[in-house]
Design an enzyme around this catalytic site. Structure first.
Site, PDB file in Angstrom:
ATOM      1  N   CYS A  57      54.949  20.972 103.570  1.00  0.00           N
ATOM      2  CA  CYS A  57      53.800  21.351 104.406  1.00  0.00           C
ATOM      3  C   CYS A  57      52.776  21.932 103.876  1.00  0.00           C
ATOM      4  O   CYS A  57      52.520  22.145 102.576  1.00  0.00           O
ATOM      5  CB  CYS A  57      54.321  22.289 105.484  1.00  0.00           C
ATOM      6  SG  CYS A  57      55.671  21.599 106.591  1.00  0.00           S
TER       7      CYS A  57
ATOM      8  N   ASN B  20      50.787  24.944 103.737  1.00  0.00           N
ATOM      9  CA  ASN B  20      50.483  26.580 104.059  1.00  0.00           C
ATOM     10  C   ASN B  20      49.280  27.088 103.947  1.00  0.00           C
ATOM     11  O   ASN B  20      48.429  26.681 103.305  1.00  0.00           O
ATOM     12  CB  ASN B  20      51.495  27.115 103.056  1.00  0.00           C
ATOM     13  CG  ASN B  20      53.048  26.915 103.298  1.00  0.00           C
ATOM     14  OD1 ASN B  20      53.758  27.761 102.397  1.00  0.00           O
ATOM     15  ND2 ASN B  20      53.428  26.092 104.272  1.00  0.00           N
TER      16      ASN B  20
ATOM     17  N   HIS C 191      50.265  24.644 108.821  1.00  0.00           N
ATOM     18  CA  HIS C 191      50.985  25.792 109.859  1.00  0.00           C
ATOM     19  C   HIS C 191      50.817  27.064 108.874  1.00  0.00           C
ATOM     20  O   HIS C 191      50.381  27.223 107.833  1.00  0.00           O
ATOM     21  CB  HIS C 191      52.310  25.444 109.912  1.00  0.00           C
ATOM     22  CG  HIS C 191      53.275  25.511 108.761  1.00  0.00           C
ATOM     23  ND1 HIS C 191      53.597  26.737 108.008  1.00  0.00           N
ATOM     24  CD2 HIS C 191      53.837  24.449 108.080  1.00  0.00           C
ATOM     25  CE1 HIS C 191      54.607  26.530 106.919  1.00  0.00           C
ATOM     26  NE2 HIS C 191      54.605  25.169 107.112  1.00  0.00           N
TER      27      HIS C 191
ATOM     28  N   TYR D 192      66.640  25.863 104.771  1.00  0.00           N
ATOM     29  CA  TYR D 192      65.959  26.847 105.826  1.00  0.00           C
ATOM     30  C   TYR D 192      65.809  26.369 107.057  1.00  0.00           C
ATOM     31  O   TYR D 192      66.376  25.408 107.540  1.00  0.00           O
ATOM     32  CB  TYR D 192      64.340  26.873 104.926  1.00  0.00           C
ATOM     33  CG  TYR D 192      63.725  25.407 105.295  1.00  0.00           C
ATOM     34  CD1 TYR D 192      63.061  25.025 106.313  1.00  0.00           C
ATOM     35  CD2 TYR D 192      63.692  24.605 104.239  1.00  0.00           C
ATOM     36  CE1 TYR D 192      62.560  23.995 106.535  1.00  0.00           C
ATOM     37  CE2 TYR D 192      63.302  23.461 104.260  1.00  0.00           C
ATOM     38  CZ  TYR D 192      62.519  22.903 105.177  1.00  0.00           C
ATOM     39  OH  TYR D 192      62.039  21.713 105.543  1.00  0.00           O
TER      40      TYR D 192
END
Length: 433
Positions: free
Chosen positions: A337, A339, A319, A301
């Site tokens: 992460c 989300n 984030h 990605y």
């Protein structure tokens, strides 16, 4: 026939003779003042001794200044004149005085001590000397910016450009003043970094003034600090995030109150978000995130991500993730992460400052020491073991002192609002959210 003086003249002559014999200095002394001055200093030093001695060159700044009364003398006060930093010290009764901090390198000092001899007569002793110029020096940097504002978990972080072996001397040269009472400790992470962390999170809205009295400290054999370090910063509002990888929600506490409860999606099974109590390190909008294998591979990605708050060096963020809203609150699909829905990510981003605690719980992956600001991975007892002195620090508006940890009252703080949970970085720890 004898010559006789009138009575008045005779009286005047006798008075003049008495004045010449009893008053002033003998003629021999007037002709040799240097001899008298030397003798006077020798007599005075019998009662007041100053170290370093007069005329000393290359004095060790780490030894400081000592003045002692002896042989029945008494010490009244000490003044130190220098072109460098002001010198303060502690008077112990009327017998001794010692400077509080090390002296500066390559400086000239004049010490003036006043007191009395064994008969109670006032005396003054002086010593002018210079300190050594080191062949080797260490320099120190502090992470916190002058006037900056940081979260309640923020450690004071110092780094050195040379290895420090005399850690006790360096640690004892570090002083704090805090607008609210704080208990904490220093922790050595190797030989070139030391961190101060409170036992529990900083009180919100605290002003912190740090002074490193490092000029003249011998950090390693023959290697001296050559500058002091001063910095004042603030602790802002308390913003604490707790993310559960199994409940798929993050709780956001502001100044001790639960403010938000947002759905999230954390790392997928193959890329779990690691457990631990971290701190926000930095933020940016947007951040380009690249990973998942080589370009062209199925997992690769390369995305611009909005409202990103980083909490690990390896790349974990809170984030915005509009693409995973359907999974937020139900399943974990991220690359590691946390989300968040776009509105939630923006809200958190706008509040976030460096040092805000972020705790991840119930993960299958353990956190790694040093992957971010991980000082809160350690319990208070474990953190104390990193101190070279083995002592805690009590700080307040008047400054800081080193104290025996066993003398401190027990902490009343609890996780997650007041402190971090013990063992928080282990995989599969209890869900704090």
């Amino acid at each position: 026939m004898r010559w006789r003086l009138p009575a008045a003249a005779l009286a005047a002559a006798i008075c003049l003779l008495a004045t010449a014999c009893q008053g002033g200095k003998p003629t021999a002394v007037q002709l040799n003042p240097t001899s008298v001055a030397g003798k006077s200093a020798q007599v005075i030093s019998k009662y007041l001794a100053i170290s370093p001695a007069p005329g000393t060159r290359s004095a060790n700044p780490a030894s400081g200044i000592t003045v002692k009364a002896r042989n029945g003398g008494k010490l009244g006060g000490v003044r130190v004149h220098t072109g460098g930093d002001a010198v303060t010290g502690t008077l112990s009764g009327d017998k001794s005085w010692h400077s509080k901090w090390t002296l500066g390198v390559d400086e000239t000092y004049t010490v003036t001590a006043t007191g009395t001899d064994d008969k109670g007569h006032p005396i003054t002793a002086t010593s002018t000397f210079t300190t050594l110029t080191p062949d080797s020096a260490f320099h120190t940097q502090i992470f916190e910016a002058q006037g900056g504002t940081y979260g309640v978990g923020m450690p004071i972080m110092l780094t050195f450009d040379r290895a420090i072996t005399n850690k006790v001397a360096v640690e004892r040269s570090l002083q704090l003043k805090t607008s609210k009472p704080v208990v904490g400790a220093w922790y050595w992470d190797g030989d070139q970094a030391v961190y101060f962390r409170p036992r529990d999170y900083w009180p919100a809205y605290t002003t912190v003034s740090f002074t490193g009295h490092l000029n003249g400290v011998e950090g390693a054999p023959g290697t001296y600090g050559i500058h002091d370090l001063n910095q004042t910063f603030s602790i802002g509002q308390s913003v604490i995030a707790v993310a559960s990888t199994t409940a798929h929600h993050t709780l956001i506490y502001v100044d001790g109150q639960l403010k938000y409860n947002w759905p999230i999606s954390t790392g997928r099974t193959t890329m779990p978000t690691p457990d631990g109590t971290y701190l926000s390190v930095e933020k940016a909008n947007p951040v380009r995130m690249v990973g998942g294998g080589p370009k062209g591979s199925p997992g690769h990605y390369d995305e611009l991500v909005n409202y990103a708050v980083r909490f690990t060096y390896s790349g974990d963020y809170y984030h915005s993730a509009p693409w995973s809203v359907v999974n937020q609150g139900t399943s974990n699909v991220s690359h590691g992460c946390v989300n968040l829905p776009p509105f939630a990510a923006q809200t958190y981003y706008n509040m976030s400052i460096p040092g805000d605690p972020i705790t991840v719980t119930a993960s299958t992956a353990a956190g790694k020491w040093g992957d971010g600001w991980t000082q809160w991975f350690l319990s208070w007892s474990a953190y104390l073991k990193g101190s070279a002195t083995g002592q805690a620090v009590q700080a307040g508006p008047q400054g800081s002192t080193f104290v025996d940890p066993s003398s401190l009252p027990a902490s009343t703080a609890s996780a997650p609002l007041g402190t971090s949970a013990s063992g928080n970085y282990f995989a599969g720890t209890a869900n704090l959210g």
